[in-house]
Design an enzyme around this catalytic site. Structure first.
Site, PDB file in Angstrom:
ATOM      1  N   PRO A  98     -22.625 -18.281  22.811  1.00  0.00           N
ATOM      2  CA  PRO A  98     -22.494 -19.686  23.181  1.00  0.00           C
ATOM      3  C   PRO A  98     -21.140 -20.081  23.773  1.00  0.00           C
ATOM      4  O   PRO A  98     -20.093 -19.608  23.326  1.00  0.00           O
ATOM      5  CB  PRO A  98     -22.720 -20.433  21.859  1.00  0.00           C
ATOM      6  N   ASN A  99     -21.244 -20.923  24.782  1.00  0.00           N
ATOM      7  CA  ASN A  99     -20.105 -21.541  25.477  1.00  0.00           C
ATOM      8  C   ASN A  99     -19.377 -20.595  26.430  1.00  0.00           C
ATOM      9  O   ASN A  99     -18.497 -21.052  27.166  1.00  0.00           O
ATOM     10  CB  ASN A  99     -19.102 -22.163  24.481  1.00  0.00           C
ATOM     11  N   ARG A 103     -12.825 -24.412  31.475  1.00  0.00           N
ATOM     12  CA  ARG A 103     -12.064 -25.141  30.440  1.00  0.00           C
ATOM     13  C   ARG A 103     -11.204 -24.135  29.675  1.00  0.00           C
ATOM     14  O   ARG A 103     -11.480 -22.941  29.685  1.00  0.00           O
ATOM     15  CB  ARG A 103     -13.007 -25.812  29.415  1.00  0.00           C
ATOM     16  N   TYR A 112      -8.727 -18.645  27.064  1.00  0.00           N
ATOM     17  CA  TYR A 112      -9.706 -17.650  27.517  1.00  0.00           C
ATOM     18  C   TYR A 112      -9.472 -17.141  28.945  1.00  0.00           C
ATOM     19  O   TYR A 112     -10.247 -16.332  29.443  1.00  0.00           O
ATOM     20  CB  TYR A 112     -11.124 -18.221  27.389  1.00  0.00           C
ATOM     21  N   ASN A 130     -20.338  -9.976  22.867  1.00  0.00           N
ATOM     22  CA  ASN A 130     -19.412 -11.035  22.483  1.00  0.00           C
ATOM     23  C   ASN A 130     -20.294 -12.171  21.971  1.00  0.00           C
ATOM     24  O   ASN A 130     -20.818 -12.964  22.766  1.00  0.00           O
ATOM     25  CB  ASN A 130     -18.556 -11.495  23.674  1.00  0.00           C
ATOM     26  N   ALA A 177     -18.964 -17.855  18.929  1.00  0.00           N
ATOM     27  CA  ALA A 177     -18.852 -18.482  17.599  1.00  0.00           C
ATOM     28  C   ALA A 177     -19.870 -17.926  16.600  1.00  0.00           C
ATOM     29  O   ALA A 177     -19.631 -17.939  15.382  1.00  0.00           O
ATOM     30  CB  ALA A 177     -18.993 -19.991  17.725  1.00  0.00           C
ATOM     31  N   HIS A 201     -18.992 -15.446  13.730  1.00  0.00           N
ATOM     32  CA  HIS A 201     -18.439 -15.873  12.436  1.00  0.00           C
ATOM     33  C   HIS A 201     -19.480 -16.511  11.522  1.00  0.00           C
ATOM     34  O   HIS A 201     -19.159 -16.895  10.407  1.00  0.00           O
ATOM     35  CB  HIS A 201     -17.288 -16.863  12.687  1.00  0.00           C
ATOM     36  N   ASP A 225     -28.290  -8.882  11.087  1.00  0.00           N
ATOM     37  CA  ASP A 225     -29.508  -8.157  10.704  1.00  0.00           C
ATOM     38  C   ASP A 225     -30.154  -7.465  11.903  1.00  0.00           C
ATOM     39  O   ASP A 225     -30.637  -6.333  11.784  1.00  0.00           O
ATOM     40  CB  ASP A 225     -30.521  -9.121  10.053  1.00  0.00           C
ATOM     41  N   GLU A 250     -18.336  -4.441  19.789  1.00  0.00           N
ATOM     42  CA  GLU A 250     -18.044  -5.881  19.685  1.00  0.00           C
ATOM     43  C   GLU A 250     -16.816  -6.187  20.541  1.00  0.00           C
ATOM     44  O   GLU A 250     -15.815  -5.454  20.480  1.00  0.00           O
ATOM     45  CB  GLU A 250     -17.768  -6.230  18.216  1.00  0.00           C
ATOM     46  N   HIS A 286     -14.163  -9.434  22.009  1.00  0.00           N
ATOM     47  CA  HIS A 286     -13.717 -10.830  22.093  1.00  0.00           C
ATOM     48  C   HIS A 286     -12.582 -10.913  23.096  1.00  0.00           C
ATOM     49  O   HIS A 286     -11.713 -10.017  23.130  1.00  0.00           O
ATOM     50  CB  HIS A 286     -13.220 -11.339  20.734  1.00  0.00           C
ATOM     51  N   LEU A 287     -12.587 -11.962  23.873  1.00  0.00           N
ATOM     52  CA  LEU A 287     -11.522 -12.154  24.860  1.00  0.00           C
ATOM     53  C   LEU A 287     -10.187 -12.375  24.153  1.00  0.00           C
ATOM     54  O   LEU A 287      -9.165 -11.789  24.515  1.00  0.00           O
ATOM     55  CB  LEU A 287     -11.851 -13.373  25.738  1.00  0.00           C
ATOM     56  N   SER A 288     -10.213 -13.230  23.142  1.00  0.00           N
ATOM     57  CA  SER A 288      -8.981 -13.564  22.417  1.00  0.00           C
ATOM     58  C   SER A 288      -8.830 -12.656  21.190  1.00  0.00           C
ATOM     59  O   SER A 288      -9.799 -12.025  20.752  1.00  0.00           O
ATOM     60  CB  SER A 288      -9.034 -15.033  21.966  1.00  0.00           C
ATOM     61  N   ARG A 294      -5.775 -16.227  15.416  1.00  0.00           N
ATOM     62  CA  ARG A 294      -6.241 -17.603  15.536  1.00  0.00           C
ATOM     63  C   ARG A 294      -6.575 -18.205  14.162  1.00  0.00           C
ATOM     64  O   ARG A 294      -6.132 -17.707  13.135  1.00  0.00           O
ATOM     65  CB  ARG A 294      -7.431 -17.636  16.509  1.00  0.00           C
ATOM     66  N   ARG A 327     -11.974 -17.724  12.095  1.00  0.00           N
ATOM     67  CA  ARG A 327     -12.374 -16.720  13.100  1.00  0.00           C
ATOM     68  C   ARG A 327     -12.061 -15.294  12.621  1.00  0.00           C
ATOM     69  O   ARG A 327     -12.315 -14.329  13.332  1.00  0.00           O
ATOM     70  CB  ARG A 327     -11.643 -16.968  14.433  1.00  0.00           C
TER      71      ARG A 327
HETATM   72  O1  CA2 Z   1     -12.396 -14.678  22.023  1.00  0.00           O
HETATM   73  C1  CA2 Z   1     -13.624 -14.652  22.166  1.00  0.00           C
HETATM   74  O2  CA2 Z   1     -14.177 -13.995  23.049  1.00  0.00           O
HETATM   75  C2  CA2 Z   1     -14.502 -15.507  21.258  1.00  0.00           C
HETATM   76  O3  CA2 Z   1     -15.682 -14.764  20.965  1.00  0.00           O
HETATM   77  C3  CA2 Z   1     -14.831 -16.763  22.041  1.00  0.00           C
HETATM   78  C4  CA2 Z   1     -15.621 -17.802  21.243  1.00  0.00           C
HETATM   79  C5  CA2 Z   1     -14.937 -18.071  19.907  1.00  0.00           C
HETATM   80  O4  CA2 Z   1     -15.740 -18.946  19.140  1.00  0.00           O
HETATM   81  C6  CA2 Z   1     -14.675 -16.801  19.136  1.00  0.00           C
HETATM   82  O5  CA2 Z   1     -14.013 -17.125  17.940  1.00  0.00           O
HETATM   83  C7  CA2 Z   1     -13.826 -15.837  19.931  1.00  0.00           C
HETATM   84  C8  CA2 Z   1     -15.717 -19.112  22.018  1.00  0.00           C
HETATM   85  C9  CA2 Z   1     -16.286 -18.980  23.384  1.00  0.00           C
HETATM   86  C10 CA2 Z   1     -16.118 -20.303  24.071  1.00  0.00           C
HETATM   87  O6  CA2 Z   1     -15.710 -20.061  25.375  1.00  0.00           O
HETATM   88  C11 CA2 Z   1     -15.207 -21.115  26.080  1.00  0.00           C
HETATM   89  C12 CA2 Z   1     -14.678 -20.824  27.306  1.00  0.00           C
HETATM   90  C13 CA2 Z   1     -14.140 -21.817  28.061  1.00  0.00           C
HETATM   91  C14 CA2 Z   1     -14.142 -23.122  27.603  1.00  0.00           C
HETATM   92  C15 CA2 Z   1     -14.688 -23.424  26.385  1.00  0.00           C
HETATM   93  C16 CA2 Z   1     -15.230 -22.410  25.604  1.00  0.00           C
END
Ligand code: CA2
Length: 148
Positions: free
Chosen positions: A10-11, A18, A23, A74, A77, A80, A87, A98, A100-102, A107, A111
């Protein structure tokens, strides 16, 4: 060879639009292109997907068991929160990386726990889009070793 599923949660469709400070500036389409180039150089095929819907992610993971050679995930959210994704991964029986960008450990504390990590073969976080390329390298390595 079956494709490697690169699954985004998601997102992540908002990438580059954004929060560039967290990110980066690269869009999801840009990230897909980067993965495609990397995979092609290694002779792998990828199926790159994104969904905001937990059940759809679960269905793709179930599908991957027969249709894919590996999964790069990836779960965003849902990493977590999702026991359903945990499962589904547990019975996938193909290599799972797995990503993650960040750096999720740098953080907020919420997370720091991942339901994906205990069922993944490896975890990459904090390398931005490059992490996806490293994950493709890792899957390639695992699949090459498997072939013997
Ligand atoms: O660091 C990552 O890749 C995450 O999986 C990104 C998730 C976050 O909930 C994880 O804790 C770490 C969030 C993805 C949302 O991506 C956005 C990108 C641009 C603007 C808003 C959200």
């Amino acid at each position: 060879m079956k494709p490697v599923y690169v699954i985004n949660g998601p997102n992540l469709n908002m990438l580059g639009l954004r929060e560039p400070d967290v990110y980066g500036k690269e869009t999801l389409a840009g990230l897909e292109e980067r993965c495609r180039r990397k995979a092609q150089a290694l002779g792998l095929d990828i199926s790159f997907r994104q969904s905001n819907i937990e059940g759809e992610l679960v269905s793709w993971i179930q599908e991957a068991r027969n249709a894919a050679s590996g999964i790069i995930l990836n779960a965003a959210a849902y990493t977590h929160t999702s026991i359903a994704i945990h499962d589904a991964l547990k019975v996938a029986q193909i290599p799972i990386i797995e990503v993650h960008l960040s750096n999720i450990y740098k953080r907020e504390p919420f997370r720091h726990h991942s339901y994906v990590s205990p069922v993944a073969d490896g975890v990459l976080c904090g390398f931005g889009g490059q992490g996806y390329e490293l994950a493709i390298d890792a899957i390639h390595e695992i699949l090459t070793k498997k072939k013997g």
